[in-house]
Design a protein around this motif. Structure first.
Motif, PDB file in Angstrom:
ATOM      1  N   VAL A 179       0.798  -1.037   0.026  1.00  0.00           N
ATOM      2  CA  VAL A 179       0.097  -0.052   0.085  1.00  0.00           C
ATOM      3  C   VAL A 179       1.035   1.373   0.077  1.00  0.00           C
ATOM      4  O   VAL A 179       1.785   1.413   0.918  1.00  0.00           O
ATOM      5  N   VAL A 180       0.638   2.096  -0.946  1.00  0.00           N
ATOM      6  CA  VAL A 180       1.513   3.428  -1.159  1.00  0.00           C
ATOM      7  C   VAL A 180       0.862   4.811  -0.983  1.00  0.00           C
ATOM      8  O   VAL A 180       1.254   5.604  -1.023  1.00  0.00           O
ATOM      9  N   GLY A 181      -0.623   4.498  -1.012  1.00  0.00           N
ATOM     10  CA  GLY A 181      -1.356   5.676  -0.690  1.00  0.00           C
ATOM     11  C   GLY A 181      -2.842   5.200  -0.408  1.00  0.00           C
ATOM     12  O   GLY A 181      -3.329   4.271  -0.740  1.00  0.00           O
ATOM     13  N   ARG A 182      -3.490   6.112   0.310  1.00  0.00           N
ATOM     14  CA  ARG A 182      -5.002   6.073   0.587  1.00  0.00           C
ATOM     15  C   ARG A 182      -5.586   7.385   0.673  1.00  0.00           C
ATOM     16  O   ARG A 182      -5.146   8.316   0.653  1.00  0.00           O
ATOM     17  N   ASP A 183      -6.970   7.085   0.425  1.00  0.00           N
ATOM     18  CA  ASP A 183      -7.876   8.414   0.396  1.00  0.00           C
ATOM     19  C   ASP A 183      -9.235   7.920   0.570  1.00  0.00           C
ATOM     20  O   ASP A 183      -9.559   6.784   0.474  1.00  0.00           O
ATOM     21  N   ARG A 184     -10.213   8.981   1.115  1.00  0.00           N
ATOM     22  CA  ARG A 184     -11.530   8.477   1.382  1.00  0.00           C
ATOM     23  C   ARG A 184     -12.366   9.687   0.672  1.00  0.00           C
ATOM     24  O   ARG A 184     -11.953  11.014   0.545  1.00  0.00           O
ATOM     25  N   ASP A 185     -13.593   9.350   0.503  1.00  0.00           N
ATOM     26  CA  ASP A 185     -14.787  10.119  -0.083  1.00  0.00           C
ATOM     27  C   ASP A 185     -14.184  11.083  -1.327  1.00  0.00           C
ATOM     28  O   ASP A 185     -13.972  12.214  -1.081  1.00  0.00           O
TER      29      ASP A 185
END
Length: 467
Positions: free
Chosen positions: A378-384
């Motif tokens: 996992v190299v990045g996350r975001d929401r909505d």
């Protein structure tokens, strides 16, 4: 004169038995022994009462006239209605099972749904509103499954499952959002164990099979179902432990569903699609975005039950475990770039997975897959966010990677619209296209910015550790 003594008159006959109580002193002597015995009896009764299930004595009580009236008003869709329905959703499912006429069972299920004072176990997925159905509930199923009486009810935006043990124990109620269901909302969990589930399938499903997402070349195994549409136990991925297998159910729908437009993506080919159990009442639908060929327009998401979709999911299927219990409706997989690794170390794939929930929220993960068989990083996350969806096809991600020689590189990739990548200091170098691979000092965070043809800046997602 002799005086005779008058005898006392005889007492009237008393039908009561004679009083044989002991005299007062013995009774006082016995009292100290009776008190501990009474206390012991009371403690035993309390302990026994505490061992009973929360709803003991109430689950099997005969429903009152009002409860029976509500149960008799439950709506039932005829078995032959779905081929003529304008929309194939849960409202088109017929009422199935041998206990659909059991008014007492239906009344207990409705009470569990509507009564705040009901004391059974509740399992409510995120976003489910409290309270009973806004109108008459619709019955989907009522029957005995694996030692429990099970009832499925639906009211337009929610689906609930009520279950009570046939031989003693606490009843349970599970509730999930299902507003906006379509032709691919084709299975509901009627029974669950740590390693398997039984599914009630939609009436338009013609075949079912289970396959391992981690082994896409393996032939799927056919799944049997009874006359009511309930499957045999279907294996599910364990909630904890190593990720060795990730089962998914592959369903095929009737040709009559070809004219039914589900929310994108659309059913294609043999109308087959994949569902993955994420611990909820309704399995999540798996999709993928096809790779974009040079000079072609981006295509919409597709069902993952074909060779390309299964091949893509094989590397990232283990990430599904992190979505359990979140009320996920669908999960999409998009390989937005491939990159040749430095020092001829193979080919890496950059992936974005997007999970959309029934309540309208979403989350995305950016994954880096370094070569065949390598675990997803996992190299990045975001929401909505719109990223990785139909309106968010411009993305960028980066990570550090150590080559077999020990050299650390900064790798970055953008989607097709990105034409330039610019790393921040102290890294030097610029990618003239949408891929970047330059030596970098290990252990020091380095940012990367992308540019579109008109000069618009594109930023990466949040790091896995957050802002």
């Amino acid at each position: 004169m002799i005086m005779l003594k008058r005898r006392a008159p005889l007492a009237a006959h008393d039908p009561r038995p004679p009083d044989v109580r002991p005299t007062e002193p013995p009774r006082r002597r016995l009292r100290p022994r009776a008190v501990p015995a009474a206390l012991a009896l009371a403690v035993t009764a309390v302990v026994a009462a505490g061992a009973l299930p929360p709803d003991a004595g109430r689950r099997t009580e005969a429903p009152g006239p009002a409860a029976r009236a509500d149960a008799e008003r439950v709506r039932r869709t005829p078995a032959d209605a779905w081929p003529h329905s304008a929309r194939l959703d849960l409202a088109a499912w017929p009422a199935r099972g041998r206990r659909t006429g059991d008014t007492a069972l239906l009344a207990r299920a409705l009470r569990a749904w509507t009564d705040p004072a009901w004391r059974g176990r509740r399992s409510v997925e995120p976003g489910v509103r409290a309270g009973g159905p806004r109108s008459s509930a619709r019955l989907l199923f009522a029957d005995d499954v694996d030692g429990r009486a099970v009832v499925l009810l639906q009211d337009g935006d929610r689906t609930v499952r009520y279950g009570e043990p046939l031989h003693g124990g606490a009843p349970e109620l599970a509730a999930a959002l299902t507003e906006g269901a379509d032709v691919t909302t084709a299975a509901v969990v009627v029974a669950r164990s740590p390693r398997s589930v039984r599914l009630l399938l939609a009436p338009w499903i013609t075949s079912a099979a289970v396959r391992d997402l981690r082994a896409p070349a393996t032939t799927p195994r056919a799944v049997t179902r009874d006359g009511n549409g309930v499957t045999e136990p279907v294996a599910v991925a364990p909630a904890h432990g190593p990720c060795r297998r990730v089962p998914a159910v592959q369903l095929s729908s009737s040709p009559r569903t070809a004219a039914q437009p589900p929310s994108p993506p659309r059913l294609t080919g043999d109308r087959a699609f994949l569902l993955a159990d994420l611990g909820g009442l309704v399995p999540a639908r798996l999709t993928y975005l096809p790779a974009v060929r040079p000079g072609s327009r981006p295509r919409p998401a597709r069902e993952a039950a074909n060779e390309q979709g299964l091949g893509g999911w094989a590397a990232s299927a283990c990430r599904l475990a992190g979505l359990r219990g979140q009320g996920v409706r669908s999960v999409g997989h998009w390989a937005f770039a491939t990159q040749e690794l430095p020092e001829r170390a193979g080919t890496a794939t950059w992936v974005c997975t997007r999970a959309d929930t029934w309540r309208g929220t979403d989350s995305v993960e950016y994954l880096f897959l370094a070569g065949r068989g390598a675990p997803a990083r996992v190299v990045g996350r975001d929401r909505d966010t719109a990223q990785c969806g139909g309106l968010g096809r411009i993305v960028l991600a980066h990570t550090e990677w150590r080559a077999p020689s020990g050299t650390v590189y900064l790798l970055a990739a953008g989607s097709r619209a990105v034409t330039r990548l610019e790393p921040a200091a102290p890294v030097r170098g610029t990618g003239g296209g949408r891929l970047l691979a330059v030596p970098a000092p290990g252990g020091r965070p380095v940012g990367v910015t992308g540019r579109l043809p008109d000069g618009t800046r594109v930023g990466p997602p949040l790091s896995p550790a957050g802002p």
